[in-house]
Design an enzyme around this catalytic site. Structure first.
Site, PDB file in Angstrom:
ATOM      1  N   GLU A  77       1.036  -1.292  -0.068  1.00 31.17           N
ATOM      2  CA  GLU A  77      -0.105  -0.019  -0.108  1.00 31.17           C
ATOM      3  C   GLU A  77       0.807   1.271   0.090  1.00 31.17           C
ATOM      4  O   GLU A  77       0.606   2.130  -0.732  1.00 31.17           O
ATOM      5  CB  GLU A  77      -0.969  -0.201   1.144  1.00 31.17           C
ATOM      6  CG  GLU A  77      -2.139  -0.966   1.057  1.00 31.17           C
ATOM      7  CD  GLU A  77      -3.235  -0.477   0.144  1.00 31.17           C
ATOM      8  OE1 GLU A  77      -2.976  -1.056  -0.822  1.00 31.17           O
ATOM      9  OE2 GLU A  77      -4.037   0.143   0.309  1.00 31.17           O
ATOM     10  N   THR A  84      -6.767   9.422  -4.040  1.00 26.89           N
ATOM     11  CA  THR A  84      -6.475   9.284  -2.655  1.00 26.89           C
ATOM     12  C   THR A  84      -5.596  10.310  -1.964  1.00 26.89           C
ATOM     13  O   THR A  84      -6.142  10.889  -0.751  1.00 26.89           O
ATOM     14  CB  THR A  84      -5.887   7.807  -2.426  1.00 26.89           C
ATOM     15  OG1 THR A  84      -6.640   6.904  -3.002  1.00 26.89           O
ATOM     16  CG2 THR A  84      -5.948   7.573  -0.813  1.00 26.89           C
TER      17      THR A  84
END
Lengths: 325, 325
Positions: free
Chosen positions: B147, B200
Site C-alpha cells: 500500500e 486518494t
C-alpha cells in the site's frame, strides 16, 4: 424519552411501602480511553438513601451523614431532593410527600460519581416507593438533570452506569442513546482516592478544545478495542486498549505521584491504570481480587510515605445498579 | 511480527502446485464513522491473480487485464510483483521464480481498495504456491508495504479486511494490532462508483489536522456504537451509529450528488449511506439483498440523469478474505 406525564400509579391491589432503603453504586467515568462516553459501576463504595412517605406533600431532607457538612439541605438545592421533586413533577404527583435520609459512604469530589450515586439512590427509592410507575431507563434523564445541578453539566457518564449497572456507553446525547456493554466475568478494580482537591469544573476547563486528528484516531482505535475486548472477554485486548493520549496528559498534572502510582500498579500485574472521571481518584483493572488488593495496598503505602492520605477500595464490577437493602 | 527469515518450505512429502489462481475482495475503508481504523470486505467485486512457477529466479508480470493500461509492469514498481519480491526476501527464498497475470475486476482509484485487493491476491497466491510457509496474518505487514508503494502511506484499513475478511479494526499501528470483528448475518451492501476522479492523496490532504474535541467525542461515541452493534447484531444501533461528523463534510464536496444520493438511499430504507474510503465510491448497508439492489438501481438512474456514468455492485459481506478459485 417517552412522555410519562400524569402517569397513574400501578398500585391497584398491592400495598405500597411506607419506607425504602436503597444503595446506589459509585462509578468510574471515562474508563481511560472513553472520555465522556464510557463508565462502569463498582460494587463498593456507594451511597444509601432512606426514603419515607409523609402525610404532608413535598420533599424534605431530614438527615445527611458522611458529608462533613458540605451538602445543602434545602430541597431545591440538594441533588437528591431536587431530583425527587423533578420526578414527582414528571409523573404528575406533586401531592405526594417524602422525607429523605442520605448516607454518604464515599468522599465528595473524589471523581467516583459521588453526586451521581446519591441522585440515583434517591430516584430509585422514590420509584420503588411508588411501585415503579416508570422504568429504570426513564429515570436517566432525571438523574442527568441532577448532575447538572451538582456539576453544572448534565452529563450521563456517571449516572448511566450507577443507574443501569455494568459498563455503559453514552453513544449520543441528542437524542440520548445509552448502550449496555457486557461485563467480563473476572474483572476486578482497585480504586485509590488520594486526599487532594481536584474540582470537576476546573479539571474539565483544563482540557483543550481542539485536538490533533491523529491523536483522536489513536483514541478511537483504543475505544473500539476496549469495547471489542469487553464483548470478547479478551483481557489482553482490554489491557492494550486502555490508554488515553488526549485527556490524561493534562489531568495527570493535578494528581500527585500519578506516574509513580501507575508504575506500581502495572509492574504488579494490573491490566490498566488511569484516572477515574476527572480525578483525583485513580483505578486499576485486574483479573483477580487478590491482585487488586495488593495494588491498593502498595499504592496506599507509597502515598502515605509521601505524606498523602488516601482511601482505597477493592471491588468487582457492579452489574445491577441500585438495589433495595 | 515474528521473524520468519530463511524459513524452510513445508513441502516435504507433498506436491507443491505449479500454478494457482486467487481472488481477493474489494474493501470499504472507514465504514463512515471509523476513519483510519475500520474496514470490511465485499464478496464482489475483487481482483484475480494467476501465479505460475518459473525455472528462472525472480518475479515477472506477464499480463495485466482491466487496468486500461494504467498499471506499471516493471516488477519493482507494480505493487503485486513488488510485494511478492518482498515476500520471497522475507522467507529467504530469492531463488524462486514466478510469473504473474493480474486481472483487475474493479476500477482503479474508486475508493474500493483496488491496489489492496491486487496486492493481497498476489501475496496469498505466492504463499499458497509455496505451501503456506507463513500464516495469513503474517502477510499483513507485507501487504501494508504494498500500500505504501501504491498510495504513499502504509495504511492497513483496506489490506486488513481484504486479507482477513469480515470487519477489521486496526486498533494500533505501533505495534500493529488488528482485531477481527463479527459480521452480522443479514448485512448487505450497495456500492456505487461514480466515474469522477478523486485521487486518494488529494482527498487525504483536504482533511484538517486539528478537530474539535466535542466532534471527536461524538465520533468515538459512534465508533463504540457501531462496534457494539456488530457484536450485538443490532441493525438499528448500527444504523444510528453510522454518522461521520469529521471527515465526510470535507470529502463529500468532491463527490457530485452526494447528498441527493444519501436522500435516495435513506428514504428507500438503507441502514446507512456514506463514502467508501476516500471516495468517490459510496455505499449503503441494508438488511436484505433486494433493497441493496433497489438502492443501486435508483442511485444509478439518478446519476445517469445528471450525466454521470457509474458502476454498481450489490454484495454480501465477505467473511473469508482471499481464496483459491
Amino acid at each position: 424519552m417517552e412522555s410519562v406525564e400524569s402517569k397513574a400509579l400501578p398500585h391497584v391491589g398491592k400495598q405500597l411501602k411506607e419506607e425504602v432503603r436503597v444503595f446506589a453504586p459509585a462509578t468510574v467515568a471515562n474508563v481511560i480511553c472513553g472520555y465522556d462516553i464510557l463508565g462502569f459501576a463498582l460494587d463498593e463504595p456507594g451511597d444509601e438513601v432512606i426514603m419515607r412517605r409523609t402525610k404532608e406533600a413535598g420533599v424534605k431532607i431530614v438527615n445527611i451523614q458522611g458529608d462533613d457538612g458540605r451538602l445543602p439541605w434545602a430541597a431545591e438545592k440538594n441533588t437528591v431532593s431536587a431530583s425527587v421533586q423533578n420526578y414527582l413533577e414528571l409523573i404528575g404527583r406533586n401531592d405526594i410527600g417524602v422525607e429523605i435520609e442520605l448516607f454518604k459512604h464515599m468522599p465528595i469530589g473524589s471523581g467516583l460519581g459521588s453526586s451521581a450515586a446519591s441522585t440515583v439512590a434517591g430516584l430509585y427509592a422514590i420509584n420503588q416507593l411508588l411501585g415503579q410507575p416508570i422504568s429504570q431507563r426513564e429515570l436517566l434523564p432525571l438523574a442527568m438533570k441532577g448532575e447538572e445541578l451538582a456539576c453544572g453539566y448534565p452529563h450521563a457518564d456517571n449516572v448511566a452506569p450507577s443507574l443501569l449497572g455494568g459498563f455503559t456507553l453514552v453513544r449520543s446525547y441528542e437524542p440520548l442513546d445509552v448502550i449496555h456493554l457486557p461485563v467480563p466475568a473476572n474483572l476486578y478494580c482497585s480504586v485509590i482516592f488520594p486526599h487532594v482537591d481536584v474540582p470537576t469544573r476546573a479539571a474539565r476547563e483544563m482540557i483543550r478544545k481542539k485536538v490533533l486528528l491523529k491523536d483522536a484516531v489513536q483514541q478511537w482505535g483504543n475505544i473500539a478495542g476496549l469495547v471489542s475486548g469487553l464483548f470478547m472477554e479478551d483481557y489482553d485486548l482490554i489491557s492494550r486498549s486502555m490508554e488515553d493520549v488526549l485527556i490524561e496528559p493534562t489531568r495527570a498534572i493535578l494528581i500527585p505521584e500519578f506516574y509513580e502510582m501507575r508504575k506500581i500498579a502495572m509492574s504488579a500485574g494490573a491490566l490498566s491504570f488511569g484516572i477515574s472521571g476527572s480525578g483525583p481518584s485513580v483505578f486499576s483493572f485486574t483479573t483477580n481480587r487478590e491482585l487488586a488488593q495488593e495494588i491498593s495496598h502498595k499504592i496506599s503505602k507509597h502515598l502515605n510515605a509521601h505524606g498523602i492520605e488516601c482511601n482505597t477500595y477493592v471491588s468487582s464490577i457492579n452489574s445491577d445498579g441500585p438495589k433495595e437493602i
